[in-house]
Design an enzyme around this catalytic site. Sequence first.
Site, PDB file in Angstrom:
ATOM      1  N   GLY A  23      62.761  51.732  42.595  1.00  0.00           N
ATOM      2  CA  GLY A  23      61.704  52.412  42.761  1.00  0.00           C
ATOM      3  C   GLY A  23      60.409  51.594  43.010  1.00  0.00           C
ATOM      4  O   GLY A  23      59.329  52.030  42.776  1.00  0.00           O
ATOM      5  N   PRO A  72      70.263  43.571  48.471  1.00  0.00           N
ATOM      6  CA  PRO A  72      71.443  43.673  49.469  1.00  0.00           C
ATOM      7  C   PRO A  72      71.584  45.239  49.666  1.00  0.00           C
ATOM      8  O   PRO A  72      71.728  46.124  48.649  1.00  0.00           O
ATOM      9  CB  PRO A  72      72.633  43.178  48.633  1.00  0.00           C
ATOM     10  N   MET A  73      71.718  45.561  50.988  1.00  0.00           N
ATOM     11  CA  MET A  73      71.736  47.281  51.272  1.00  0.00           C
ATOM     12  C   MET A  73      72.853  47.157  52.315  1.00  0.00           C
ATOM     13  O   MET A  73      72.926  46.793  53.357  1.00  0.00           O
ATOM     14  CB  MET A  73      70.482  47.503  51.968  1.00  0.00           C
ATOM     15  N   CYS A 111      76.811  49.041  42.792  1.00  0.00           N
ATOM     16  CA  CYS A 111      77.097  49.863  43.802  1.00  0.00           C
ATOM     17  C   CYS A 111      77.940  51.141  43.415  1.00  0.00           C
ATOM     18  O   CYS A 111      79.053  50.934  42.821  1.00  0.00           O
ATOM     19  CB  CYS A 111      77.889  49.300  44.951  1.00  0.00           C
TER      20      CYS A 111
END
Length: 329
Positions: free
Chosen positions: A209, A13-14, A96
Site C-alpha cells: 500500500g 518481486p512481481m 505469495c
Amino acid sequence: MNMNQHSRLSVAPMMDWTDRHCRYFHRMMTRETLLYTEMVTASAVIHGNAAWLLAYDAAEHPVALQLGGSDPADLAEAVRRVAPYGYDEINLNVGCPSDRVQSGCFGAVLMRDPDLVADCVKAMQDTSPVEVTVKCRIGVDDQEPEEALPRFLEAMAEAGIRRVTVHARKAWLQGLSPKQNRDVPPLNYPLVHRVKARFPELHLSINGGITTLEAALAQLEAGLDGVMIGRAAYYMPADILLSADERIFGAVAIQRGAEDVARAMLPYIEAHLSTGGRLNQITRHMLGLFAGRPGARHWKRVLSEEAHRDGAGPEVVERALSGVIELAA
C-alpha cells in the site's frame, strides 16, 4: 556492497512483471534502489533452463533473486547453482498467496511452519556466498498476526536471518484470489512497527500500500529500516524512481527526465532485437513512464498498438516519444 543501505528502498518481486527487461528499465532511473527478480522456484533452477531463468544484465546491480520452495535440500542445491550468476542477495518467498504456490507448499502457506522455514534458510545459507533474506506476510488465514509474526521473526532471527521484508497484510489462502490478497486484507502498519521495536537487531522493510516517496519516507522516519514498493513503481516508475536516489538515499540523483529514460533504453532495445527478441517484450514495462503527464495516453497507445507487430523496432519508441514531446510543448 552495502545491501542494508540499498534496501532502504526496493522494488518488489512481481510475477510476470519484474523480469530482466523491467529491471534494466528501472535501473535507468535509479542507481541505489534494490531490484528483485520475479520469484523462481527451486525446482525450476534445478530441473529447468537455469541459464535462461537467471540471466540478467550487469547494469541491474544491486539485484536480488527471489526463490520459492519448501524443501531445504532443493533450496540449498538451487542456491549452489545460482551462486555463479553473482546476484547480490538471495530471498526466500514466504508471502505469495497464489494457488500454484500453495499447491507446491511454498509462499505464504509457510507462515504456518516457521521451523520448516528456519531449516530452509539455514540450508540456503550453507551454500550461499551472499546474504539470504526472507519476504513474508503478517500471517495467513485464521492466524492471529500479533502472535504469528513475532513467532515467525523469532525463528528467522534464531536461524541467522538479519533482513526481512514484511508485507503488512494477512494472506487469505482460502476465498481470496492473489489479486484480492493484494488489496482486500487490511494493512497493519502499526504491527510491523511494534515488531521492529521488539527485534531491533533485524533489518525490517515494510511492503504493502505504499505508493509515494513521501509515504516511504514516513515509514523510514517512523523507525523502519526499509520500504518495498510494488505496483506504484511499475505503473508510475518515473514518480517513484527518478528522485529516489536523492530523497531516500541522500545520493546524487540520475540527471534524467522521463524523455531521457526513453532514449536511454534505445541501445538496449536494439541489442535485444539483434538477438531475435521482440520490441513489446521490453516496451510493455515502459507504458507507465509518462503517467500523469501530458502525452501519456499517446505514449501508451502507440506502444500498445505497434510494439507487438512483426519487425517493430526502436522507431516505434521514437515515434511515441515525439508525440509526447509535441503534446507537452
